[in-house]
Write a protein that holds these residues in place. Structure first.
Motif, PDB file in Angstrom:
ATOM      1  N   PRO A  48      31.144  29.660  17.590  1.00  8.25           N
ATOM      2  CA  PRO A  48      30.575  28.493  18.277  1.00  8.25           C
ATOM      3  C   PRO A  48      29.332  27.892  17.627  1.00  8.25           C
ATOM      4  O   PRO A  48      29.016  26.734  17.880  1.00  8.25           O
ATOM      5  N   ASP A  49      28.607  28.645  16.796  1.00  8.74           N
ATOM      6  CA  ASP A  49      27.272  28.232  16.373  1.00  8.74           C
ATOM      7  C   ASP A  49      27.252  26.856  15.707  1.00  8.74           C
ATOM      8  O   ASP A  49      26.484  25.966  16.093  1.00  8.74           O
ATOM      9  N   GLU A  50      28.086  26.660  14.696  1.00  7.98           N
ATOM     10  CA  GLU A  50      28.085  25.374  13.993  1.00  7.98           C
ATOM     11  C   GLU A  50      28.619  24.258  14.881  1.00  7.98           C
ATOM     12  O   GLU A  50      28.144  23.113  14.803  1.00  7.98           O
ATOM     13  N   LEU A  51      29.587  24.556  15.722  1.00 11.60           N
ATOM     14  CA  LEU A  51      30.147  23.537  16.594  1.00 11.60           C
ATOM     15  C   LEU A  51      29.107  22.998  17.568  1.00 11.60           C
ATOM     16  O   LEU A  51      29.075  21.797  17.860  1.00 11.60           O
ATOM     17  N   MET A  52      28.256  23.878  18.103  1.00 11.17           N
ATOM     18  CA  MET A  52      27.286  23.473  19.121  1.00 11.17           C
ATOM     19  C   MET A  52      26.324  22.405  18.623  1.00 11.17           C
ATOM     20  O   MET A  52      25.881  21.553  19.385  1.00 11.17           O
ATOM     21  N   VAL A  53      25.995  22.468  17.332  1.00  6.15           N
ATOM     22  CA  VAL A  53      25.050  21.507  16.755  1.00  6.15           C
ATOM     23  C   VAL A  53      25.548  20.080  16.953  1.00  6.15           C
ATOM     24  O   VAL A  53      24.763  19.157  17.198  1.00  6.15           O
ATOM     25  N   SER A  54      26.865  19.887  16.872  1.00  8.06           N
ATOM     26  CA  SER A  54      27.434  18.545  17.019  1.00  8.06           C
ATOM     27  C   SER A  54      28.060  18.300  18.385  1.00  8.06           C
ATOM     28  O   SER A  54      28.173  17.147  18.816  1.00  8.06           O
ATOM     29  N   LEU A  55      28.467  19.361  19.060  1.00 12.95           N
ATOM     30  CA  LEU A  55      29.077  19.180  20.378  1.00 12.95           C
ATOM     31  C   LEU A  55      28.075  18.649  21.397  1.00 12.95           C
ATOM     32  O   LEU A  55      28.403  17.761  22.195  1.00 12.95           O
ATOM     33  N   ARG A  56      26.868  19.192  21.386  1.00 15.38           N
ATOM     34  CA  ARG A  56      25.888  18.765  22.390  1.00 15.38           C
ATOM     35  C   ARG A  56      25.563  17.280  22.301  1.00 15.38           C
ATOM     36  O   ARG A  56      25.623  16.570  23.316  1.00 15.38           O
ATOM     37  N   PRO A  57      25.211  16.746  21.132  1.00 17.02           N
ATOM     38  CA  PRO A  57      24.929  15.300  21.087  1.00 17.02           C
ATOM     39  C   PRO A  57      26.145  14.431  21.374  1.00 17.02           C
ATOM     40  O   PRO A  57      26.002  13.268  21.753  1.00 17.02           O
ATOM     41  N   ALA A  58      27.339  14.978  21.199  1.00 20.88           N
ATOM     42  CA  ALA A  58      28.549  14.208  21.492  1.00 20.88           C
ATOM     43  C   ALA A  58      28.875  14.193  22.975  1.00 20.88           C
ATOM     44  O   ALA A  58      29.551  13.271  23.458  1.00 20.88           O
ATOM     45  N   LEU A  59      28.397  15.183  23.729  1.00 22.73           N
ATOM     46  CA  LEU A  59      28.776  15.318  25.140  1.00 22.73           C
ATOM     47  C   LEU A  59      27.646  15.043  26.126  1.00 22.73           C
ATOM     48  O   LEU A  59      27.871  14.473  27.198  1.00 22.73           O
ATOM     49  N   GLU A  60      26.429  15.436  25.793  1.00 26.41           N
ATOM     50  CA  GLU A  60      25.362  15.373  26.792  1.00 26.41           C
ATOM     51  C   GLU A  60      24.964  13.951  27.189  1.00 26.41           C
ATOM     52  O   GLU A  60      24.611  13.724  28.353  1.00 26.41           O
ATOM     53  N   PRO A  61      25.027  12.948  26.295  1.00 27.21           N
ATOM     54  CA  PRO A  61      24.761  11.585  26.781  1.00 27.21           C
ATOM     55  C   PRO A  61      25.747  11.136  27.851  1.00 27.21           C
ATOM     56  O   PRO A  61      25.360  10.480  28.823  1.00 27.21           O
ATOM     57  N   ALA A  62      27.011  11.494  27.696  1.00 25.47           N
ATOM     58  CA  ALA A  62      28.018  11.126  28.704  1.00 25.47           C
ATOM     59  C   ALA A  62      27.735  11.828  30.024  1.00 25.47           C
ATOM     60  O   ALA A  62      27.928  11.245  31.101  1.00 25.47           O
ATOM     61  N   ILE A  63      27.263  13.078  29.964  1.00 27.32           N
ATOM     62  CA  ILE A  63      26.908  13.797  31.188  1.00 27.32           C
ATOM     63  C   ILE A  63      25.702  13.133  31.850  1.00 27.32           C
ATOM     64  O   ILE A  63      25.688  12.911  33.073  1.00 27.32           O
ATOM     65  N   ALA A  64      24.695  12.786  31.055  1.00 19.89           N
ATOM     66  CA  ALA A  64      23.489  12.156  31.591  1.00 19.89           C
ATOM     67  C   ALA A  64      23.788  10.804  32.226  1.00 19.89           C
ATOM     68  O   ALA A  64      23.148  10.410  33.210  1.00 19.89           O
ATOM     69  N   GLN A  65      24.776  10.087  31.683  1.00 18.89           N
ATOM     70  CA  GLN A  65      25.141   8.766  32.197  1.00 18.89           C
ATOM     71  C   GLN A  65      26.126   8.841  33.365  1.00 18.89           C
ATOM     72  O   GLN A  65      26.515   7.809  33.927  1.00 18.89           O
ATOM     73  N   GLY A  66      26.534  10.048  33.734  1.00 15.70           N
ATOM     74  CA  GLY A  66      27.468  10.196  34.844  1.00 15.70           C
ATOM     75  C   GLY A  66      28.914   9.970  34.484  1.00 15.70           C
ATOM     76  O   GLY A  66      29.765   9.864  35.371  1.00 15.70           O
ATOM     77  N   ASN A  67      29.224   9.916  33.183  1.00 16.03           N
ATOM     78  CA  ASN A  67      30.603   9.697  32.751  1.00 16.03           C
ATOM     79  C   ASN A  67      31.379  10.988  32.536  1.00 16.03           C
ATOM     80  O   ASN A  67      32.577  10.963  32.240  1.00 16.03           O
ATOM     81  N   CYS A  68      30.688  12.106  32.684  1.00 16.26           N
ATOM     82  CA  CYS A  68      31.314  13.416  32.548  1.00 16.26           C
ATOM     83  C   CYS A  68      30.522  14.381  33.410  1.00 16.26           C
ATOM     84  O   CYS A  68      29.287  14.356  33.392  1.00 16.26           O
ATOM     85  N   PRO A  69      31.179  15.230  34.183  1.00 14.38           N
ATOM     86  CA  PRO A  69      30.431  16.187  35.000  1.00 14.38           C
ATOM     87  C   PRO A  69      29.827  17.291  34.134  1.00 14.38           C
ATOM     88  O   PRO A  69      30.330  17.593  33.047  1.00 14.38           O
ATOM     89  N   ALA A  70      28.764  17.892  34.622  1.00 12.00           N
ATOM     90  CA  ALA A  70      28.256  19.102  33.977  1.00 12.00           C
ATOM     91  C   ALA A  70      29.353  20.167  34.024  1.00 12.00           C
ATOM     92  O   ALA A  70      30.156  20.215  34.949  1.00 12.00           O
ATOM     93  N   PHE A  71      29.389  21.024  32.999  1.00 16.03           N
ATOM     94  CA  PHE A  71      30.424  22.047  32.952  1.00 16.03           C
ATOM     95  C   PHE A  71      29.922  23.256  32.180  1.00 16.03           C
ATOM     96  O   PHE A  71      28.948  23.183  31.421  1.00 16.03           O
ATOM     97  N   LEU A  72      30.596  24.375  32.383  1.00 15.44           N
ATOM     98  CA  LEU A  72      30.305  25.595  31.644  1.00 15.44           C
ATOM     99  C   LEU A  72      31.308  25.714  30.509  1.00 15.44           C
ATOM    100  O   LEU A  72      32.522  25.632  30.727  1.00 15.44           O
ATOM    101  N   LEU A  73      30.804  25.894  29.300  1.00 11.00           N
ATOM    102  CA  LEU A  73      31.650  26.086  28.119  1.00 11.00           C
ATOM    103  C   LEU A  73      31.608  27.558  27.747  1.00 11.00           C
ATOM    104  O   LEU A  73      30.537  28.164  27.671  1.00 11.00           O
TER     105      LEU A  73
END
Length: 215
Positions: free
Chosen positions: A25-50
């Motif tokens: 997961p280590d290398e993936l997380m570097v790019s996964l977070r910026p790809a997903l967290e803006p959508a969560i902050a904007q309400g376009n995706c619910p918070a989730f556990l990965l």
């Protein structure tokens, strides 16, 4: 093999669980977070556990049954040994974090094949198969005996059909046939991505998660 898990967005009861089948997961997380967290902050995706397991042997842990490719590469077919661990760990995480019932395995390459296989076998809420190894010997024959429900996301790079291995060159046709078979029982989408197999891996995974967790 150990389980890891991380929250995307603020932890909350009833959140969905995404099980990542994409290696370390280590290398993936570097790019996964910026790809997903803006959508969560904007309400376009619910918070989730990965969550996921590491380390894994892709050819062993993500292959559904023993097989070989055209070049003699051997696949041990031990995904059936991993699936009970995924199910047990998902139940434990749901209880520990007061999660909801929604569980989505999402994987890449052989992990994408495993995610779809796990959904067919266990009946999760759905799954994501990004650049999934759907060229795998016996896959389409297996799928013809299954009718999984839920939401299913398929994606494939446009250049992946140009692989050197003659078996892997069948991946686009196999993915199209997979989509046709799944569409009779599930809400299924197939996204054509630009480039080959190794392009924008975290971004492809993020797009799968956003579609699965969206409306």
């Amino acid at each position: 093999m150990q389980c890891w898990n991380e929250w995307f967005g603020e932890a909350r009861p009833g959140a969905p669980l995404v099980f990542l089948l994409a290696g370390e997961p280590d290398e993936l997380m570097v790019s996964l977070r910026p790809a997903l967290e803006p959508a969560i902050a904007q309400g376009n995706c619910p918070a989730f556990l990965l969550a996921g397991f590491a380390p894994v042997d892709w050819d062993r842990d993500y292959s559904p049954w023993p097989a070989q490719d055209s070049q003699g590469r051997a696949f041990a077919g031990e995904a059936n040994a991993l699936l009970p661990r995924v199910r047990e760990t998902a139940a434990q995480l749901q209880a520990r974090h007061s999660l909801g019932n929604a569980v989505y395995p999402v994987g890449y390459s052989l992990g994408g094949l495993a995610a779809l296989y796990f959904h067919c076998e266990a009946g999760f809420s759905g799954c994501g198969s990004c650049s999934g190894s759907l060229w795998y010997p016996g896959w389409l024959e297996y799928l013809k005996t299954r009718a999984p429900g839920g939401k299913i996301y398929l994606s494939l790079g446009g250049k992946e059909k140009n692989a050197r291995d003659p078996l892997m060159r069948t991946v686009e046709d196999a993915t199209i046939q997979t989509k046709a078979l799944l569409s009779s029982s599930a809400r299924c989408t197939f996204v054509h991505e630009p480039g080959g197999h190794f392009r924008d891996v975290p971004q492809r995974l993020a797009r799968a998660i956003l579609w699965l967790l969206g409306a």
